[in-house]
Scaffold this motif. Structure first.
Motif, PDB file in Angstrom:
ATOM      1  N   MET A   1      -3.182 -11.947  -1.516  1.00 53.35           N
ATOM      2  CA  MET A   1      -1.793 -11.499  -1.493  1.00 53.35           C
ATOM      3  C   MET A   1      -0.894 -12.544  -2.145  1.00 53.35           C
TER       4      MET A   1
ATOM      5  N   ASP B   1      -2.121  -4.687  -0.051  1.00 59.53           N
ATOM      6  CA  ASP B   1      -3.192  -5.579   0.427  1.00 59.53           C
ATOM      7  C   ASP B   1      -4.532  -4.858   0.275  1.00 59.53           C
TER       8      ASP B   1
ATOM      9  N   CYS C   1      -6.570  -7.139  -3.622  1.00 62.84           N
ATOM     10  CA  CYS C   1      -5.195  -6.643  -3.612  1.00 62.84           C
ATOM     11  C   CYS C   1      -4.914  -5.997  -4.967  1.00 62.84           C
TER      12      CYS C   1
ATOM     13  N   TYR D   1       3.610 -11.785   6.146  1.00 62.66           N
ATOM     14  CA  TYR D   1       2.454 -10.873   6.026  1.00 62.66           C
ATOM     15  C   TYR D   1       1.316 -11.315   6.946  1.00 62.66           C
TER      16      TYR D   1
ATOM     17  N   SER E   1      -1.696  -3.246   8.171  1.00 63.71           N
ATOM     18  CA  SER E   1      -1.753  -3.529   6.736  1.00 63.71           C
ATOM     19  C   SER E   1      -0.346  -3.505   6.165  1.00 63.71           C
TER      20      SER E   1
ATOM     21  N   HIS F   1       2.113  -3.249   2.193  1.00 61.95           N
ATOM     22  CA  HIS F   1       2.335  -3.381   0.756  1.00 61.95           C
ATOM     23  C   HIS F   1       3.784  -3.794   0.549  1.00 61.95           C
TER      24      HIS F   1
END
Lengths: 469, 469
Positions: free
Chosen positions: A235, A259, A273, A349, A366, A368
């Motif tokens: 990431m 991710d 990713c 994150y 999770s 994004h």
């Protein structure tokens, strides 16, 4: 005489719905918790009545009737909000703006278009698209939301990195204040005439007035579009790549980073990713930008991926499973969006996903990113928990929220990127604004809505809850 | 005990200036009318005292002392405002923020920098420039103004067309509210957490609190810069050219269009209107943009001009004659900036310049544009009048303003692009905001500053003047 009877007399019976069917259909928005409570037989009550104004004057009359009687008034667009901004009370008047749905005007010279606030977002986009224009605003909810709702919630669209969020797209806002007066906020392409009062309505979530009309500043459809996709090993590598792109002066409208868990949504064999971009503009600009990001990716060690990944996203980007499909499997789930500076986004994150993963029954944690700024970016978390017992579902839900909020707050990020506050985040407003910031918001609320009738329980903490002087 | 004595006891004698020299030097800002009245022996009085806070706590103490005693409090940066936002009263405390002038921090990863509000604008720019960064904000007053003043007045910089106005550049604002409480508004790169409360301070002109700190969102210095210049036969041809550039998706940071009268400032042999641009960004973007605007100019019939014209502007852009040089010749003059949609900007230009030209003794009535948007642009008028008698100077001045405001209002434009309201435009606030908009602003003012001590007489019309419920 009840408020419903009063409103029927004022507005006529066609504008005031009192059937169980009409009232039951508008008890709440699309907050998962409201759906969960419905399934558990402890759902929100029906409102006293539903008003469907046919004119701005109808809105004014409704506001005045509610203020005069101290009746809670809850503006309602299409109910696609996901943070509990709409939950009816049995005493409340629910103001459904769906019949205020005209395209008022489209101006292809000045690139503006005016809409009734209750117009569906996709209908607004299609109206301007017919003239080769676009609003540039593509929230995932575009087919389920209203242009007035975009203002009320400070919405973001998927093309925001170049085209801005709704506050960058709005030209003027027409609203009925709690006083019953009509105001048009915003004049000319730009003004330095005191505080920009459009911002009182932007993000007000029904608590400071009723938005009745919106003028947006449009764009011509771009001459060219291209897509790029890259695999990042971590990431952090993806964040560094995105930062370099925007800080060197490129601005792809769409920049998204998934991710490894979410990358599988984009392409079945994802092992890393994934960063995807949509580039738009004059053809020579798109060519230059595409070449620049491709070269940068190579320099920074990201691997190119086929553009079909991005085309797949473009084709399926607004498809989301319904809550009922999830809840019937005994699962609670939600999405939580926050923002943070570049040097802290990785910590947000890591901390948030790790913390949620520790909750018993966690099936997914999770994220994004999907909106990029010079100073940082957002994260859009998804969690899914299947607790052992149905009775634990709501607890698991709020525990997940708590952990994501705490991780974001610890890193100094903003606790809400674009879904708003509603009820689910109201308890964190002091963290977000500080005690004095909350007091300032309460002062604004009291000054505009001294009767306290506008969407009570949403956004603004009660004075007793903190932030009081 | 006087307020000055009270403040000396609280803050210490070093922070409270009571000498005639200190008080006389800060009686007003750079509004031409204040300078004219000085010359005519009817200048603004000296304030009761000047406070030079050394800390945010000093500001809080000063605000609290003024509220407790009902004493007018006038925040003061460097006095470069041109609309009468600062005129001392003999009872007033003038709060000179010039000693709050630290660079607090510069963050080259997140591209943010935090400054004390009283820091000089050029000093702020130079501090970040030393790290290869820029604020992107270049008001003509950059060497004469403060970063806090930029927020208070909703300033615009010369590179705004790509880099935005100050509201697009600000990350967070620290301010002392009239309650004496300190608030930091703005958290994270973007938030949807209720109304964006930064906008209460942006454009507040000292009437809603005292700005004490500012964090800006920076840019890296651009990799490349290029300039282009073109001659347009008419203002309308130039407007059409500029509109086509931005509506096709190009965004040169600097776009300026001078009428034939003002073109002589740029190049001695000007026979037409002149459009100049500065292009900045990655080298390949600059190359693409420069090629595109050059091709477009050829297609639309504009003639290319040498880039030396733009280099001359870049080198001399912040040089303006002082009021005294003008007034001593018996001339009143000013600049007036407005904005309007594309299809009405030509009418604003024609009507305003023609109307001012009819005023007896008119020496000049001209304009250029300097800030471009998808939906329109600004005009920056210059007028100069030499009335027959000194006694007519102020009348001629206000008559010129009246005519420009009326022409802009008739076209639906905004009456202030970036200089703000101060005193000179306060009488037009109802035209700008509508009666209900003025009421809303008054409501905000009363709620935040119930004692009415914050810069009275500026921006917010008195309730008796209109807009009252």
């Amino acid at each position: 005489m009840t408020v419903a009877e009063d409103l029927i007399r004022t507005l006529g019976p066609d504008r005031v719905l009192t059937s169980d069917e009409a009232r039951a259909a508008r008890r709440h928005d699309y907050w998962m918790v409201s759906n969960l409570r419905d399934r558990q037989g402890r759902g929100a009550p029906m409102p006293a009545c539903v008003v469907r104004p046919a004119s701005v004057a109808d809105v004014q009359a409704t506001v005045r009737a509610c203020v005069a009687t101290g009746t809670p008034l809850i503006p309602f667009g299409q109910g696609s909000g996901v943070v509990g901004g709409v939950i009816a009370g049995s005493e409340a008047v629910l103001l459904d703006l769906g019949a205020l749905n005209r395209v008022r005007s489209i101006d292809p010279v000045n690139l503006t278009a005016s809409f009734d606030a209750g117009l569906n977002g996709l209908a607004a986009e299609e109206a301007v698209a017919a003239q080769g224009l676009t609003t540039g605003h593509w929230p995932q909810s575009i087919a389920l939301s209203t242009v007035g709702g975009w203002i009320a919630t400070r919405a973001s669209g998927q093309f925001s990195t170049a085209y801005g969020n709704i506050e960058d797209i709005v030209y003027s806002v027409e609203a009925v204040l709690p006083s019953g007066e009509l105001v048009v906020l915003g004049r000319g392409p730009r003004a330095a005439a005191g505080p920009d009062l459009r911002h009182i309505m932007l993000g007000s979530e029904g608590t400071l007035g009723v938005i009745t009309g919106v003028t947006l500043s449009l764009r011509r459809k771009a001459e060219a579009q291209a897509v790029t996709a890259f695999a990042a090993q971590t990431m952090q590598q993806g964040f560094d790549f995105q930062r370099e792109i925007v800080q060197t002066g490129w601005r792809p409208p769409v920049m998204r980073q998934y991710d490894v868990r979410e990358s599988g949504r984009l392409h079945a064999d994802a092992k890393d990713c994934t960063v995807i971009m949509v580039h738009e503009g004059p053809a020579s600009l798109v060519a230059a930008e595409t070449a620049a990001v491709t070269a940068l990716a190579a320099r920074m060690g990201l691997e190119p991926l086929p553009g079909t990944i991005v085309q797949h996203w473009l084709g399926h980007r607004n498809h989301v499973p319904g809550w009922d499909q999830i809840l019937e499997r005994g699962i609670v789930a939600d999405t939580v969006e926050v923002s943070a500076p570049w040097d802290r986004i990785g910590a947000v994150y890591d901390a948030a996903t790790a913390s949620v993963a520790e909750i018993p029954g966690c099936l997914a944690a999770s994220a994004h990113s999907s909106h990029v700024y010079r100073s940082g970016l957002n994260l859009y978390f998804t969690f899914a928990i299947r607790p052992d017992a149905e009775g634990d579902m709501e607890g698991a839900y709020f525990e997940s929220w708590q952990r994501i909020m705490a991780a974001t707050a610890a890193a100094g990020g903003s606790l809400s990127h674009h879904h708003g506050i509603g009820r689910v985040r109201r308890g964190w407003m002091e963290t977000e604004l500080g005690a004095t910031g909350v007091t300032l918001l309460q002062t604004l609320k009291s000054a505009l809505d001294p009767a306290g009738v506008m969407n009570p329980g949403v956004l603004v903490p009660d004075r007793a809850e903190g932030g009081a002087r």
